[in-house]
Scaffold this active site. Structure first.
Site, mmCIF file in Angstrom:
data_model
loop_
_atom_site.group_PDB
_atom_site.id
_atom_site.type_symbol
_atom_site.label_atom_id
_atom_site.label_comp_id
_atom_site.label_asym_id
_atom_site.label_seq_id
_atom_site.Cartn_x
_atom_site.Cartn_y
_atom_site.Cartn_z
ATOM 1 N N GLY A 9 2.558 4.164 -9.189
ATOM 2 C CA GLY A 9 3.381 4.421 -8.135
ATOM 3 C C GLY A 9 4.759 4.314 -8.387
ATOM 4 N N ARG A 13 9.090 1.499 -3.899
ATOM 5 C CA ARG A 13 9.894 0.431 -4.038
ATOM 6 C C ARG A 13 9.590 -0.471 -4.953
ATOM 7 N NH1 ARG A 13 9.031 1.638 1.365
ATOM 8 N NH2 ARG A 13 7.508 0.148 1.450
ATOM 9 N N MET A 14 8.566 -0.971 -5.085
ATOM 10 C CA MET A 14 7.979 -1.897 -6.142
ATOM 11 C C MET A 14 7.881 -1.149 -7.504
ATOM 12 S SD MET A 14 7.595 -4.981 -5.587
ATOM 13 C CE MET A 14 6.803 -5.267 -7.047
ATOM 14 N N GLU A 35 2.778 8.939 -11.037
ATOM 15 C CA GLU A 35 3.194 9.093 -9.683
ATOM 16 C C GLU A 35 2.878 10.581 -9.271
ATOM 17 O OE1 GLU A 35 4.787 9.411 -6.267
ATOM 18 O OE2 GLU A 35 4.999 7.469 -7.162
ATOM 19 N N GLY A 92 -1.308 -5.935 -6.962
ATOM 20 C CA GLY A 92 -0.465 -6.476 -5.891
ATOM 21 C C GLY A 92 -0.591 -5.727 -4.557
ATOM 22 N N THR A 94 -1.979 -4.744 -0.848
ATOM 23 C CA THR A 94 -2.384 -5.627 0.333
ATOM 24 C C THR A 94 -3.193 -4.662 1.042
ATOM 25 O OG1 THR A 94 -0.252 -5.283 1.381
ATOM 26 C CG2 THR A 94 -0.621 -7.243 0.003
ATOM 27 N N ASN A 118 0.880 -11.747 -3.205
ATOM 28 C CA ASN A 118 2.239 -12.153 -3.234
ATOM 29 C C ASN A 118 2.526 -13.014 -4.720
ATOM 30 O OD1 ASN A 118 4.744 -13.728 -3.041
ATOM 31 N ND2 ASN A 118 4.746 -12.857 -1.086
ATOM 32 N N HIS A 149 8.490 -8.249 8.215
ATOM 33 C CA HIS A 149 8.623 -7.231 6.847
ATOM 34 C C HIS A 149 9.428 -5.934 7.367
ATOM 35 C CE1 HIS A 149 5.718 -9.628 4.817
ATOM 36 N NE2 HIS A 149 6.207 -9.079 3.833
ATOM 37 N N LYS A 153 6.602 -0.928 6.173
ATOM 38 C CA LYS A 153 5.181 -1.789 5.825
ATOM 39 C C LYS A 153 3.719 -1.206 6.388
ATOM 40 C CE LYS A 153 3.213 -6.143 4.368
ATOM 41 N NZ LYS A 153 2.810 -5.561 3.061
#
Length: 261
Positions: A9, A13-14, A35, A92, A94, A118, A149, A153
């Site tokens: 990805g 953002r991450m 990506e 990471g 969720t 997290n 958030h 999200k």
């Protein structure tokens, strides 16, 4: 010796934060970025391989640590590939359900996997102390959590909020599924004694705020963690990658294992 990374990805953002921080680290090498929308990728190291899926590149980079902050469906596919090729995997993502988590635990016996909703040091310290604090305060204190958030999200409540709530439930000697309350409306009656409320706010570009409330007679304790930047999570994931590459496939690891390092 450098730790090789495959970042999934990369335009997210991450993902873009991970690429930037890892590219500036002397002991890390971003060898591949995955990506589907390659035109959205940030500037990459010259030698970096670009792929539209993990399947296109994983065989080229044995032992490279995969970092996944994508979506639940993608993460399950990526975990299966990581287990097949024995690449360490940092997760990471969720929103994974109990069945998906169980499958990942099984994959962790085939390749080292670290999963945490997290990866900040502060949140993981909270996870360690909340059961003790809750038990010390006792049943006379009502406990609720609130999380905020950004408006993009996709899952609610956040994985971090659920993890924090589980820590509170542990301190109460309860299973979270038996005492969680995610919504209040109308004539709901008195609050059940062991209830743990988990409330969700969404808006703007908030990176992440989590507050735990302990409400007793005549006093209230509030513990709040503010995430000011995604760099906090990204640095935790990179720390996890450095640690995970040295581990064996024994069980599913957590950020607590990394911090104890």
């Amino acid at each position: 010796m450098n730790t090789n990374l495959i970042i999934l990805g990369g335009a997210g953002r991450m993902g873009s934060t991970l690429i930037r921080l890892a590219s500036n680290a002397q002991d890390l090498s971003v060898v591949a970025v995955v990506e589907p929308k390659t035109e959205l990728l940030p500037k990459l190291p010259e030698s970096c391989f670009v792929a539209k899926s993990l399947a296109e590149c994983i065989e080229k980079f044995p032992h490279a640590v995969i970092i996944d902050f994508t979506a639940t469906t993608s993460t399950m596919e990526n975990a299966k590939l990581a287990a097949q090729y024995k690449n360490p995997l940092v997760i990471g993502t969720t929103g994974l359900n109990a069945e998906q988590k169980q499958i990942i635990e099984e994959y962790a016996h085939q390749t080292p996997i670290m999963m945490s909703p997290n990866m900040s040091v502060g949140v993981n310290v909270l996870l360690d102390i909340l059961p003790k604090l809750t038990a010390m305060l006792g049943s006379e204190y009502d406990t609720d959590l609130m999380e905020i958030h950004h408006n993009l999200k996709k899952d609610a409540p956040s994985g971090t909020a659920l993890h924090l709530a589980e820590a509170v439930a542990e301190g109460k000697g309860k299973n979270l599924d038996d005492v969680a309350c995610y919504h209040r409306e109308g004539i709901i009656g008195e609050r059940p004694k062991d209830e743990i409320g988990i409330q969700t706010l969404r808006g703007g570009d908030v990176v992440g705020v989590h507050t735990i409330y302990y409400m007793g007679t005549g006093e209230r304790i509030e513990i709040t963690h503010h995430a000011q930047s995604r760099e906090n999570f990204a640095n935790g994931a990179l720390r996890a990658a450095r640690w995970l590459v040295k581990q064996n496939a024994e069980r599913l690891y957590s950020m607590h294992d990394v911090l104890k390092g």
